[in-house]
Design an enzyme around this catalytic site. Structure first.
Site, PDB file in Angstrom:
ATOM      1  N   THR A 130      41.797  22.912  31.939  1.00 41.53           N
ATOM      2  CA  THR A 130      41.814  24.383  32.040  1.00 41.53           C
ATOM      3  C   THR A 130      41.684  24.838  33.490  1.00 41.53           C
ATOM      4  OG1 THR A 130      39.411  24.592  31.774  1.00 41.53           O
ATOM      5  CG2 THR A 130      40.765  24.637  29.759  1.00 41.53           C
ATOM      6  N   HIS A 150      42.232  32.954  28.400  1.00 41.00           N
ATOM      7  CA  HIS A 150      43.133  31.860  28.816  1.00 41.00           C
ATOM      8  C   HIS A 150      42.584  30.494  28.357  1.00 41.00           C
ATOM      9  CE1 HIS A 150      45.360  34.587  31.477  1.00 41.00           C
ATOM     10  NE2 HIS A 150      44.285  34.886  32.140  1.00 41.00           N
ATOM     11  N   ASP A 151      41.456  30.108  28.927  1.00 42.43           N
ATOM     12  CA  ASP A 151      40.934  28.751  28.668  1.00 42.43           C
ATOM     13  C   ASP A 151      40.380  28.590  27.260  1.00 42.43           C
ATOM     14  OD1 ASP A 151      39.688  28.440  32.085  1.00 42.43           O
ATOM     15  OD2 ASP A 151      41.693  28.235  31.235  1.00 42.43           O
ATOM     16  N   ASN A 192      39.030  27.867  40.576  1.00 41.63           N
ATOM     17  CA  ASN A 192      38.469  29.238  40.629  1.00 41.63           C
ATOM     18  C   ASN A 192      37.436  29.352  41.749  1.00 41.63           C
ATOM     19  OD1 ASN A 192      39.763  30.419  38.378  1.00 41.63           O
ATOM     20  ND2 ASN A 192      38.386  29.319  37.003  1.00 41.63           N
ATOM     21  N   ASP A 219      37.528  24.137  35.882  1.00 44.16           N
ATOM     22  CA  ASP A 219      37.178  24.656  37.224  1.00 44.16           C
ATOM     23  C   ASP A 219      36.246  25.856  37.025  1.00 44.16           C
ATOM     24  OD1 ASP A 219      39.903  26.927  38.126  1.00 44.16           O
ATOM     25  OD2 ASP A 219      39.232  26.291  36.132  1.00 44.16           O
ATOM     26  N   ASP A 224      36.278  32.157  32.221  1.00 42.82           N
ATOM     27  CA  ASP A 224      36.935  31.784  30.954  1.00 42.82           C
ATOM     28  C   ASP A 224      36.766  30.307  30.645  1.00 42.82           C
ATOM     29  OD1 ASP A 224      38.715  31.376  33.116  1.00 42.82           O
ATOM     30  OD2 ASP A 224      40.450  31.404  31.790  1.00 42.82           O
ATOM     31  N   ASP A 225      36.659  29.459  31.679  1.00 45.68           N
ATOM     32  CA  ASP A 225      36.306  28.055  31.427  1.00 45.68           C
ATOM     33  C   ASP A 225      34.953  27.990  30.711  1.00 45.68           C
ATOM     34  OD1 ASP A 225      37.676  28.343  34.234  1.00 45.68           O
ATOM     35  OD2 ASP A 225      38.197  26.322  33.559  1.00 45.68           O
ATOM     36  N   GLU A 241      51.562  31.033  37.630  1.00 46.87           N
ATOM     37  CA  GLU A 241      50.230  31.168  37.022  1.00 46.87           C
ATOM     38  C   GLU A 241      49.249  30.390  37.900  1.00 46.87           C
ATOM     39  OE1 GLU A 241      48.686  28.312  35.514  1.00 46.87           O
ATOM     40  OE2 GLU A 241      46.916  29.553  35.322  1.00 46.87           O
ATOM     41  N   PHE A 242      47.981  30.817  37.960  1.00 48.54           N
ATOM     42  CA  PHE A 242      47.031  30.311  38.942  1.00 48.54           C
ATOM     43  C   PHE A 242      46.861  28.785  38.919  1.00 48.54           C
ATOM     44  CE2 PHE A 242      43.600  30.359  41.906  1.00 48.54           C
ATOM     45  CZ  PHE A 242      42.711  29.374  41.477  1.00 48.54           C
ATOM     46  N   ASN A 243      46.629  28.173  37.739  1.00 46.64           N
ATOM     47  CA  ASN A 243      46.331  26.736  37.708  1.00 46.64           C
ATOM     48  C   ASN A 243      47.470  25.904  38.290  1.00 46.64           C
ATOM     49  OD1 ASN A 243      43.788  27.019  36.616  1.00 46.64           O
ATOM     50  ND2 ASN A 243      44.503  26.854  34.503  1.00 46.64           N
ATOM     51  N   ASN A 254      50.645  35.306  37.166  1.00 47.98           N
ATOM     52  CA  ASN A 254      49.480  36.195  37.407  1.00 47.98           C
ATOM     53  C   ASN A 254      48.945  36.050  38.825  1.00 47.98           C
ATOM     54  OD1 ASN A 254      48.320  33.677  37.233  1.00 47.98           O
ATOM     55  ND2 ASN A 254      46.824  34.193  35.647  1.00 47.98           N
TER      56      ASN A 254
HETATM   57  O1  RIB Z   1      45.600  31.708  35.059  1.00 50.13           O
HETATM   58  C1  RIB Z   1      44.432  31.543  34.322  1.00 50.13           C
HETATM   59  C2  RIB Z   1      43.750  30.257  34.671  1.00 50.13           C
HETATM   60  O2  RIB Z   1      43.391  30.275  36.052  1.00 50.13           O
HETATM   61  C3  RIB Z   1      42.436  30.039  33.921  1.00 50.13           C
HETATM   62  O3  RIB Z   1      42.228  28.666  33.738  1.00 50.13           O
HETATM   63  C4  RIB Z   1      41.397  30.600  34.852  1.00 50.13           C
HETATM   64  O4  RIB Z   1      40.125  29.978  34.687  1.00 50.13           O
HETATM   65  C5  RIB Z   1      41.963  30.225  36.186  1.00 50.13           C
HETATM   66  O5  RIB Z   1      41.584  28.890  36.448  1.00 50.13           O
HETATM   67 CA    CA Z   2      40.129  27.665  34.469  1.00 52.23          CA
END
Ligand code: RIB
Ligand code: CA
Length: 327
Positions: free
Chosen positions: A127, A254-255, A42, A13, A17-18, A168-170, A162
């Site tokens: 990711t 992260h990714d 994201n 996405d 970090d991707d 966690e976001f994903n 987070n």
């Molecule tokens: O929580 C971190 C993840 O969420 C990472 O993949 C970042 O790119 C966001 O998508």
């Molecule tokens: Ca990501």
């Protein structure tokens, strides 16, 4: 030893970090990238897809196919992470408009077709939110037996989230998709599901001095200016947010860690555990529950990352960026 010539499909996405993870994968000699599928997370699907193509072009790999996937979560309204990744998804970085492939395949069709064509050989790395992976599993329930491994960046298994204190976001972005994915793995003949969560990504930090070191190491390299500019401009937005909050600058990888660990599993230690995802909560929606004490009496369905060789991963990342600069 990392897998020799690991066949990869990345599902991203593309946010900052991707993007760093994509650059790492493009520079990994032991990896062959069959394609990159994109998903809303994201940023919206259009931006994630455009960013992915632009980053592949920056890496000198515009030939890698990019397959757009799902534009929204299975049940919920999309909520992006633009406050972290910036409106464009790449922080302050500006990349040239990428060429758009006329016949870009659909993520779901391409993931399922590739898994059938290369049965048992593909490492699928997710990711972003797991919407594409869940829909591919609904399209082809045998997918867990057709993959070599699923590696996902997502979840928090021994610590807090987070995006909420629990999630966690994903996972939080599409908890129904995540639940489908975790519940689909762990059966007879199923490939491993490796979950690289906040427990280990939060230990894997890129620091400003790492980028200064990289700049020194690739002095005079043909592709160094564009690559360094991107790394500095994309991470600066994130560094500044963290510094405001904590008085120091770091970027959580992260990714890139999930992608690096998919290529070289020796970077992480994992533990087998039964995992499920909260989808009906209010406070804890999107929480990944790991049954460390076995109270559910369920067979483990996930290999959860519990340890990381963070320093080596950062060294590998910087070396990979130097290879890209000198290609
Ligand atoms: O929580 C971190 C993840 O969420 C990472 O993949 C970042 O790119 C966001 O998508
Ligand atoms: Ca990501």
């Amino acid at each position: 030893m990392p897998d020799a010539k690991t066949l990869l499909i990345l599902d991203v996405d593309t946010g900052i970090d991707d993007a760093l993870g994509l650059l790492y994968a493009c520079a990994a000699p032991q990896a062959t990238i069959l394609g990159v599928s994109t998903v809303a997370g994201n940023v919206d699907l259009t931006r994630a897809t455009r960013n992915t193509r632009a980053v592949l072009a920056l890496a000198g790999r515009p030939e890698i196919p990019v397959w757009p996937g799902c534009a929204r979560p299975i049940m919920r309204e999309p909520e992006d992470a633009s406050e972290i990744h910036g409106g464009s998804g790449l922080g302050n970085a500006i990349l040239p408009e990428p060429a758009v492939a006329a016949n870009a395949g659909n993520a779901i069709d391409e993931i399922v077709a590739a898994a059938k064509a290369h049965a048992g050989e593909i490492v699928l790395i997710a990711t972003g939110p797991l919407t594409n992976v869940a829909v591919a599993l609904m399209r082809e329930p045998e997918l867990p037996k057709l993959l070599k491994r699923l590696v996902l960046m997502g979840g928090a298994f021994k610590e807090g989230g987070n995006t909420t204190p629990a999630a966690e976001f994903n996972i939080w972005h599409d908890p129904e998709a995540a639940r489908i994915v975790f519940q689909s793995f762990g059966g007879e003949g199923s490939a491993p599901l490796v979950a690289v969560g906040l427990d280990v990504t939060r230990q894997t930090l890129l620091l400003p001095e790492h980028l200064r070191d990289l700049a020194r190491r690739c002095e005079g390299a043909a592709h160094a200016p564009a690559l360094l500019q991107f790394l500095q401009d994309s991470t600066r937005h994130y560094f500044e947010r963290v510094e405001k909050r904590e008085g120091r600058r770091y970027f959580v990888m992260h990714d890139p860690l999930a992608i690096a660990a998919a290529i070289d599993p020796t970077l992480i230690d994992t533990a087998a555990v039964a995992v499920d995802v909260e989808t009906t909560g209010t406070l804890a929606n999107g929480m990944t529950l790991a049954d460390w004490r076995g109270v559910w009496r369920r067979k483990p369905n996930a290999q959860v990352a519990v340890g990381v060789r963070a320093e080596r991963m950062i060294e590998d990342f910087i070396a990979a960026m130097e290879r890209l600069a000198r290609r």
